[in-house]
Enzyme design. Structure first.
Site, PDB file in Angstrom:
ATOM      1  N   GLU A   1       0.822  -1.206   0.000  1.00 14.66           N
ATOM      2  CA  GLU A   1       0.000   0.000   0.000  1.00 14.66           C
ATOM      3  C   GLU A   1       0.858   1.259   0.000  1.00 14.66           C
ATOM      4  O   GLU A   1       1.936   1.289   0.598  1.00 14.66           O
ATOM      5  CB  GLU A   1      -0.857   0.030   1.261  1.00 14.66           C
ATOM      6  CG  GLU A   1      -1.858  -1.078   1.291  1.00 14.66           C
ATOM      7  CD  GLU A   1      -2.745  -1.005   2.520  1.00 14.66           C
ATOM      8  OE1 GLU A   1      -3.248  -2.045   2.919  1.00 14.66           O
ATOM      9  OE2 GLU A   1      -2.929   0.098   3.079  1.00 14.66           O
TER      10      GLU A   1
ATOM     11  N   CYS B   1       3.320  -4.909  16.286  1.00 18.52           N
ATOM     12  CA  CYS B   1       2.679  -3.925  17.170  1.00 18.52           C
ATOM     13  C   CYS B   1       1.164  -4.191  17.173  1.00 18.52           C
ATOM     14  O   CYS B   1       0.571  -4.392  16.110  1.00 18.52           O
ATOM     15  CB  CYS B   1       2.949  -2.506  16.690  1.00 18.52           C
ATOM     16  SG  CYS B   1       4.713  -2.159  16.536  1.00 18.52           S
TER      17      CYS B   1
ATOM     18  N   GLU C   1       8.944  -2.241   8.428  1.00 20.21           N
ATOM     19  CA  GLU C   1       9.882  -1.541   9.297  1.00 20.21           C
ATOM     20  C   GLU C   1      11.148  -1.251   8.478  1.00 20.21           C
ATOM     21  O   GLU C   1      11.916  -2.158   8.172  1.00 20.21           O
ATOM     22  CB  GLU C   1      10.178  -2.428  10.526  1.00 20.21           C
ATOM     23  CG  GLU C   1      11.353  -2.001  11.369  1.00 20.21           C
ATOM     24  CD  GLU C   1      11.345  -0.525  11.766  1.00 20.21           C
ATOM     25  OE1 GLU C   1      10.315  -0.016  12.221  1.00 20.21           O
ATOM     26  OE2 GLU C   1      12.394   0.125  11.600  1.00 20.21           O
TER      27      GLU C   1
ATOM     28  N   CYS D   1      -1.763   2.674   6.758  1.00 22.05           N
ATOM     29  CA  CYS D   1      -1.391   1.543   5.905  1.00 22.05           C
ATOM     30  C   CYS D   1      -1.626   0.186   6.528  1.00 22.05           C
ATOM     31  O   CYS D   1      -1.604   0.017   7.723  1.00 22.05           O
ATOM     32  CB  CYS D   1       0.055   1.678   5.486  1.00 22.05           C
ATOM     33  SG  CYS D   1       0.158   2.603   3.969  1.00 22.05           S
TER      34      CYS D   1
HETATM   35  N1  SAH Z   1       7.465   0.437  11.008  1.00 19.35           N
HETATM   36  C1  SAH Z   1       7.672   1.820  11.095  1.00 19.35           C
HETATM   37  C2  SAH Z   1       7.051   2.618   9.961  1.00 19.35           C
HETATM   38  C3  SAH Z   1       5.696   2.182   9.519  1.00 19.35           C
HETATM   39  S1  SAH Z   1       4.380   2.428  10.643  1.00 19.35           S
HETATM   40  C4  SAH Z   1       7.224   2.345  12.439  1.00 19.35           C
HETATM   41  O1  SAH Z   1       6.571   1.611  13.164  1.00 19.35           O
HETATM   42  O2  SAH Z   1       7.560   3.471  12.757  1.00 19.35           O
HETATM   43  C5  SAH Z   1       4.139   4.205  10.524  1.00 19.35           C
HETATM   44  C6  SAH Z   1       3.538   4.831  11.738  1.00 19.35           C
HETATM   45  O3  SAH Z   1       2.143   4.486  11.883  1.00 19.35           O
HETATM   46  C7  SAH Z   1       4.208   4.430  13.035  1.00 19.35           C
HETATM   47  O4  SAH Z   1       4.438   5.551  13.839  1.00 19.35           O
HETATM   48  C8  SAH Z   1       3.184   3.512  13.642  1.00 19.35           C
HETATM   49  O5  SAH Z   1       3.366   3.365  15.011  1.00 19.35           O
HETATM   50  C9  SAH Z   1       1.908   4.208  13.229  1.00 19.35           C
HETATM   51  N2  SAH Z   1       0.695   3.407  13.359  1.00 19.35           N
HETATM   52  C10 SAH Z   1       0.502   2.097  13.074  1.00 19.35           C
HETATM   53  N3  SAH Z   1      -0.769   1.733  13.319  1.00 19.35           N
HETATM   54  C11 SAH Z   1      -1.409   2.834  13.763  1.00 19.35           C
HETATM   55  C12 SAH Z   1      -2.745   3.105  14.185  1.00 19.35           C
HETATM   56  N4  SAH Z   1      -3.677   2.142  14.203  1.00 19.35           N
HETATM   57  N5  SAH Z   1      -3.048   4.356  14.564  1.00 19.35           N
HETATM   58  C13 SAH Z   1      -2.109   5.345  14.546  1.00 19.35           C
HETATM   59  N6  SAH Z   1      -0.840   5.158  14.157  1.00 19.35           N
HETATM   60  C14 SAH Z   1      -0.484   3.919  13.777  1.00 19.35           C
HETATM   61 FE1  SF4 Z   2       4.880  -1.851  14.244  1.00 21.48          FE
HETATM   62 FE2  SF4 Z   2       5.537  -0.189  12.225  1.00 21.48          FE
HETATM   63 FE3  SF4 Z   2       5.581  -2.833  11.884  1.00 21.48          FE
HETATM   64 FE4  SF4 Z   2       3.257  -1.626  12.170  1.00 21.48          FE
HETATM   65  S1  SF4 Z   2       4.675  -1.338  10.500  1.00 21.48           S
HETATM   66  S2  SF4 Z   2       3.905  -3.550  13.173  1.00 21.48           S
HETATM   67  S3  SF4 Z   2       3.786  -0.007  13.605  1.00 21.48           S
HETATM   68  S4  SF4 Z   2       6.848  -1.662  13.273  1.00 21.48           S
END
Ligand code: SAH
Ligand code: SF4
Length: 344
Positions: free
Chosen positions: A90, A114, A158, A331
């Site tokens: 995406e 996460c 990530e 995303c």
């Molecule tokens: N993996 C990296 C980048 C992709 S996620 C990271 O975790 O930073 C991009 C951002 O979206 C991150 O800050 C993540 O914590 C946030 N994010 C993921 N799911 C979310 C949600 N349901 N609501 C708000 N932010 C979210």
């Molecule tokens: Fe966590 Fe970023 Fe991976 Fe989503 S994309 S599981 S927020 S590390």
């Protein structure tokens, strides 16, 4: 098969010369690749034997539009792209007053798990190559007929878990005879893979490092972010201080506010102490609801109270405007729906 769009120009040149073709052909190929051609047959000024050689030894990465959603509210566009091997990622394009920003995926899925994240919930398939990250920009630019000026690596995956390809992507995208998007217009977001933050600092890029913190203490953070068990908060913040000392670039912290989990006054005070003296900015994001988890976004008054405490402690913070709320612009959700529907 060689992933030709992931090569740096000198690598392409050596490859062409080593295989018995004149050096100047590399320039021609490079310039076609930058015009986003999808096949070697489109490279009209190359001799037939070179086209045949390229077809037999290389491939061109593509990101084909499988699905496209446009927000009725703010024109945010979300793409589901299909890659050469049939995997989906995406990408979101946002139109701010200062230009177009793109949110890119760096992996198909994510290993980090996460609990609030749609991508994290759907498992991990593979990392993207540099060219696959680039192709998302090219496809979106061609489709929308605009120039994208800002990049955030905040889509699926990530980035620091795909370190080498992401570094290659950063060098390619910022290169003057490539897409030429400068490092100052790029933000890399990480959940906090500490050793890779030190490694990134050594590159001394002028990009913005954005750290997904989401909690002010280990107990709270480990509940939603398993990565915290491996690299606890003290180590993460130490790496961030080192990052600033090495690069001189202010760090951004992402903090998704989840009602009753990390949004109390107590949390705001702890966060203020944690970040004391660090040159940083905190982005508060009301958490987006995701299928299969019951997290609720914090209420407006909570957001305000939280920000007040940070500001009182001299920490700058803003609540981030959410774009594309009607198209699930965060995303991981479009792909998840697509896969669950069996690709319909
Ligand atoms: N993996 C990296 C980048 C992709 S996620 C990271 O975790 O930073 C991009 C951002 O979206 C991150 O800050 C993540 O914590 C946030 N994010 C993921 N799911 C979310 C949600 N349901 N609501 C708000 N932010 C979210
Ligand atoms: Fe966590 Fe970023 Fe991976 Fe989503 S994309 S599981 S927020 S590390």
């Amino acid at each position: 098969m060689i992933d030709i769009k992931s090569l740096y120009f000198p690598e392409l040149e050596s490859f062409i010369v080593e295989n018995g073709f004149p050096k100047f052909r590399a320039k021609q190929i490079w310039s076609w690749l930058n015009k986003s051609v999808k096949s070697f047959d489109e490279m009209k000024n190359l001799p037939k034997n070179l086209v045949e050689f390229l077809c037999g030894s290389c491939y061109i990465s593509v990101a084909n539009i499988e699905k496209k959603l446009v927000s009725r509210y703010d024109k945010t566009v979300k793409y589901l792209f299909r890659l050469n091997d049939g995997e989906f990622v995406e990408t979101v394009v946002m139109n701010y007053h200062h230009g177009y920003s793109i949110c890119l995926s760096t992996q198909v899925g994510c290993k980090m798990g996460c609990t609030f994240c749609a991508t994290g919930k759907s498992g991990f398939s593979r990392s993207l190559s540099a060219s696959e990250i680039l192709s998302q920009i090219e496809s979106a630019q061609n489709d929308l007929n605009v120039r994208i000026s800002n990049i955030v690596l905040m889509g699926m995956g990530e980035p620091l878990d795909n370190f080498d390809n992401v570094i290659r992507f950063l060098n390619l995208v910022s290169c003057e005879d490539g897409l030429n998007i400068g490092m100052r217009h790029i933000t890399l977001s990480t959940c906090g893979i500490v050793p890779k933050i030190y490694e990134l600092a050594k590159h001394n890029f002028a990009l913005t490092l954005s750290v997904s913190l989401h909690a002010p203490d280990n107990e709270t953070r480990s509940k939603t972010m398993p990565v915290n068990n491996r690299y606890p908060i003290e180590q993460l913040i130490k790496a961030c201080r080192d990052y600033f000392d090495t690069t001189g670039r202010r760090i951004s912290f992402e903090y998704a506010m989840i009602e009753g989990v990390n949004d109390t006054d107590e949390c705001a005070k702890k966060l203020s102490n944690l970040l004391k003296g660090l040159n940083c900015h905190v982005n508060l994001i009301p958490v987006n609801s995701v299928k299969g988890s019951d997290f609720k976004k914090s209420r407006i008054d909570r957001q305000k109270a939280f920000i007040n405490i940070l500001n009182k402690n001299s920490i700058t913070a803003t609540v981030r405007r959410t774009l594309g709320s009607d198209i699930n612009a965060s995303c991981g959700q479009l792909k998840r729906n697509h896969t669950e529907e069996g690709g319909k």
